[in-house]
Scaffold this active site. Structure first.
Site, PDB file in Angstrom:
ATOM      1  N   LYS A  11     -32.632  16.063   3.342  1.00 40.09           N
ATOM      2  CA  LYS A  11     -31.210  16.126   3.000  1.00 40.09           C
ATOM      3  C   LYS A  11     -30.366  16.517   4.226  1.00 40.09           C
ATOM      4  CE  LYS A  11     -32.197  14.670  -0.974  1.00 40.09           C
ATOM      5  NZ  LYS A  11     -32.332  15.214  -2.316  1.00 40.09           N
TER       6      LYS A  11
HETATM    7  C1  PLP Z   1     -33.081  15.103  -3.685  1.00 41.69           C
HETATM    8  C2  PLP Z   1     -32.317  14.969  -4.934  1.00 41.69           C
HETATM    9  C3  PLP Z   1     -32.399  15.917  -5.958  1.00 41.69           C
HETATM   10  C4  PLP Z   1     -33.427  17.020  -5.973  1.00 41.69           C
HETATM   11  O1  PLP Z   1     -33.335  17.904  -4.921  1.00 41.69           O
HETATM   12  P1  PLP Z   1     -34.495  19.008  -4.759  1.00 41.69           P
HETATM   13  O2  PLP Z   1     -33.880  20.028  -3.849  1.00 41.69           O
HETATM   14  O3  PLP Z   1     -35.651  18.297  -4.131  1.00 41.69           O
HETATM   15  O4  PLP Z   1     -34.805  19.547  -6.093  1.00 41.69           O
HETATM   16  C5  PLP Z   1     -31.555  15.811  -7.050  1.00 41.69           C
HETATM   17  N1  PLP Z   1     -30.696  14.782  -7.149  1.00 41.69           N
HETATM   18  C6  PLP Z   1     -30.591  13.829  -6.202  1.00 41.69           C
HETATM   19  C7  PLP Z   1     -29.584  12.741  -6.380  1.00 41.69           C
HETATM   20  C8  PLP Z   1     -31.419  13.872  -5.072  1.00 41.69           C
HETATM   21  O5  PLP Z   1     -31.351  12.901  -4.150  1.00 41.69           O
END
Ligand code: PLP
Length: 379
Positions: A183
């Site tokens: 991210k």
């Molecule tokens: C990555 C992602 C999540 C989950 O994030 P985590 O921190 O891995 O739990 C939720 N929603 C979207 C749209 C994502 O891309």
């Protein structure tokens, strides 16, 4: 053969290494002073009174619903164009997932997509700021206001991001951010829940640590009594100080990293404009975009997306597809007709996410563009 180009590479430097070393040497590894500081700094940046650090965005989404009392008998509207996490937490609290379609040009949820699915049981809506482009929140918030719905936005792609009326994270009932490894900023694994609702924040905090009445780290700091009460069946969702230390270092450069991704995204827009059959999603010139993903559509009548993806993989270029819509997965397929989501279904066959990360060089980007153009011309 040229060096492989990864889909993503996190930006980890001396600051993160030093910050982690300091935590490891401090003798306090789990939730503690660095986590509190990470929450304070994050809340300040987003412009919201409360931020609760958690070990994932999934945990933040889950606790948003749980803390607001969403449960059996409630329906929650979730865009089908999202990751598993956005919907699974609805099931986890005992509520019903109701999928919705998206805008064909941005793949974001619109107020009209929500309106199509409103019933007397609708309790909440979960907009996803797809690829980092903030949803058009005003009409969604207005509709939610009219129908007394909570808005829990999934901002896993959207830090830092701004709507015309404020930062993403300051507009909804509660917002969930992700610090997963790929991210926009990362702590390896991690997440943040932001809200203006003090009661929701303290309930989420309490549920994040076994439903205890008192933070465990305060139990051990020598100044608080040993005693605690279990007041609700909770979860184990707290963030470690090791992760928070990385997060604090990442926060310092979040805007710089966003600017670097924006420069690359705008260069993709320019350079891809002459490639037949490739159309970037709309919104990349919108102020407030977080530029998490660079997504193009591959025109089916020129070449299939799967063939193009395979050619890029053969050229050692990391690509991905965000997302296979939820209604096409076995878990949701039976309850949701494919024809009900024409925009998401149509987009799914054409979307391709290209490499985009702050340290990507122009030479790497040129190679992605050249290989993509070659793949479109191959037959
Ligand atoms: C990555 C992602 C999540 C989950 O994030 P985590 O921190 O891995 O739990 C939720 N929603 C979207 C749209 C994502 O891309």
């Amino acid at each position: 053969m040229a060096e492989p180009i990864p889909f993503h590479r996190p930006d980890i430097g001396a600051e993160e290494l030093e910050a982690v070393t300091a935590v490891l040497e401090s003798g306090w590894l789990t939730t503690g002073p660095r986590t509190r500081k990470f929450e304070e700094r994050f809340a300040e940046l987003v412009g919201v009174p409360h931020a609760v650090a958690l070990n994932s965005a999934t945990a933040a989404l889950h606790l948003s619903l749980a803390a607001a009392g969403i449960g059996p008998g409630d329906e929650v509207i979730v865009p089908t164009m999202t990751f598993a996490a956005t919907a699974e937490v609805v099931t986890a609290v005992g509520a019903k997932v109701v999928l919705a379609d998206c805008d064909p040009s941005t793949l974001n949820l619109r107020a009209q997509d929500v309106r199509d699915h409103l019933t007397s049981r609708t309790a909440a809506v979960m907009p996803v700021h797809y690829a980092g482009l903030p949803c058009d929140m005003d009409p969604i918030l207005e509709l939610a206001g009219e129908h007394d719905l909570h808005v829990f936005d999934d901002a896993a792609h959207a830090f830092p991001a701004e709507c015309p009326t404020g930062h993403v994270g300051s507009l909804a009932t509660a917002t969930s951010f992700s610090f997963y490894a790929t991210k926009t900023i990362t702590t390896g694994e991690g997440g943040m829940l932001t809200t203006s609702d003090e009661e929701l924040a303290s309930r989420a905090r309490m549920l994040s640590l076994h439903g205890l009445s008192r933070d465990a780290w305060r139990r051990y700091d020598g100044r608080s009594p040993w005693d605690y009460d279990i007041v609700a069946p909770g979860f184990k969702y707290n963030l470690t100080d090791i992760a928070a230390a990385i997060g604090l270092a990442q926060l310092d450069k979040a805007e710089l990293l966003r600017d670097q991704r924006r420069d690359l995204a705008l260069r993709y827009l320019d350079e891809l404009s002459g490639v037949t059959g490739i159309t970037p999603l709309a919104g990349y010139e919108t102020a407030g975009h977080a530029y998490h993903l660079f997504v193009v559509r591959v025109a089916r009548d020129v070449r299939s997306r799967d063939e193009v993806a395979e050619d890029l993989r053969d050229a050692d270029i990391g690509i991905s597809v965000h997302f296979k819509p939820l209604h096409l997965h076995p878990l949701y397929r039976d309850d949701h007709a494919s024809e009900a989501f024409p925009n998401a279904t149509d987009a799914f066959h054409e979307i391709l996410s290209l490499p985009l990360f702050p340290s990507m060089t122009m030479a790497q980007q040129d190679r992605v563009i050249t290989e993509l153009a070659a793949a479109m011309e191959a037959t």
